[in-house]
Design an enzyme around this catalytic site. Structure first.
Site, PDB file in Angstrom:
ATOM      1  N   SER A 147      24.753 -44.861-137.614  1.00  0.00           N
ATOM      2  CA  SER A 147      24.525 -45.732-138.760  1.00  0.00           C
ATOM      3  C   SER A 147      24.170 -44.893-139.979  1.00  0.00           C
ATOM      4  O   SER A 147      23.587 -43.802-139.848  1.00  0.00           O
ATOM      5  CB  SER A 147      23.384 -46.707-138.473  1.00  0.00           C
ATOM      6  N   TYR A 160      14.963 -48.352-136.256  1.00  0.00           N
ATOM      7  CA  TYR A 160      16.417 -48.292-136.211  1.00  0.00           C
ATOM      8  C   TYR A 160      16.903 -46.968-136.808  1.00  0.00           C
ATOM      9  O   TYR A 160      17.752 -46.284-136.230  1.00  0.00           O
ATOM     10  CB  TYR A 160      17.014 -49.479-136.965  1.00  0.00           C
TER      11      TYR A 160
END
Length: 224
Positions: A147, A160
Site C-alpha cells: 500500500s 495499517y
C-alpha cells in the site's frame, strides 16, 4: 509475442479473493489462462466470485477454499488442499488484509495482533508454505499487495501503515533470497481503490476531496 502475456498451464493462488482487488486479480489471471485457486474467509462470497469468473470466461478453471489465513492450522489446510489437487503452483498473490482505524493512543494489544497477524505474519507464512511448490516449478512468482500507506502517511491509521511497510521490506528480502530458486517476489503499492474497505471513507465529501487532491489523475482507482 502474445504467448508472453498468457498464463496457460500456470496455477495461481490468490488470498482475500472474494472481493475487491483479490477478486479482480482472480478474474484477470483466469482470463489470461491460469488455473485460479481462490481463498478467503467467507465461503458464500467465494462461491459467488468463482461462479462469476466461470460465467464470464469460457473454459476458466476456478477452485476455491474457505479459510482464514491468519490462523496457522487453516494455512496448513490450504496447502494440504493444493497438494491433493496436484496442480503445480506457480503464482502466489498475497492480498488478504485487515485494518483497525483508531488513533494510536486508542489502539489495544488485540488490535495490534489482529492487523499484524493477517497483514504480515500470514503473508510471511503463506510465502514459506508456498516456497517448495514454487521452487519445484522453477519459474514462479509471488506478488504481495502492499500500500502507499506503507511508504508515506495516509489516513489509514498507524497499524495499517506499519504492516504494509513491513510487507514492502519483506518483499525485498525474499526477492533477493529466493531468486536462486527461480522465484520472483514483487509488491504493488495501491493508492485509494474503490473497494468495500474504502467505501465508507470515500463517501465523506471532505475525505474524498483530500484524497483526490493528492491523486495526480484526479480519480479513484477501480479494482480492475
Amino acid at each position: 509475442m502474445l504467448k508472453r502475456w498468457r498464463l496457460d498451464g500456470q496455477t495461481a493462488l490468490i488470498t482475500g479473493a472474494s472481493a475487491g482487488i483479490g477478486r479482480a486479480v482472480a478474474h484477470e489471471l483466469a482470463a489470461l489462462g491460469a488455473e485460479v485457486l481462490m481463498v478467503a474467509r467467507d465461503e458464500t462470497q467465494l462461491a459467488a466470485a468463482a461462479a462469476e469468473i466461470e460465467d464470464d470466461i469460457d473454459g476458466a478453471v476456478v477452485r476455491y477454499f474457505a479459510a482464514d489465513v491468519s490462523e496457522a492450522e487453516q494455512r496448513q489446510e490450504i496447502f494440504d488442499w493444493i497438494t491433493d489437487l496436484d496442480s503445480p503452483l506457480s503464482i502466489l498473490i498475497n492480498n488478504a488484509g485487515v485494518n483497525v482505524k483508531k488513533p494510536t493512543l486508542e489502539l489495544t494489544e488485540d488490535d495490534f495482533a489482529k492487523v499484524l497477524d493477517t497483514n504480515v505474519q500470514a503473508l510471511f507464512e503463506m510465502s514459506r508454505h508456498a516456497h517448495a511448490f514454487l521452487k519445484q516449478h522453477g519459474s514462479a512468482s509471488i506478488v504481495n499487495v502492499g500500500s502507499v500507506s506503507g511508504l508515506t502517511h495516509v489516513r489509514t491509521g498507524p497499524l495499517y501503515g506499519l504492516s504494509k511497510s513491513a510487507v514492502h521490506l519483506l518483499t525485498k528480502n525474499l526477492a533477493c533470497e529466493w531468486a536462486s530458486d527461480g522465484i520472483r517476489v514483487n509488491s504493488v503499492a495501491p493508492w485509494y481503490i474503490r473497494t468495500r474497505r474504502t467505501s465508507e471513507a470515500l463517501s465523506n465529501p471532505d475525505y474524498f476531496e483530500e484524497v483526490i487532491s493528492r491523486t495526480p489523475m484526479k480519480r479513484i482507482g477501480e479494482p480492475e
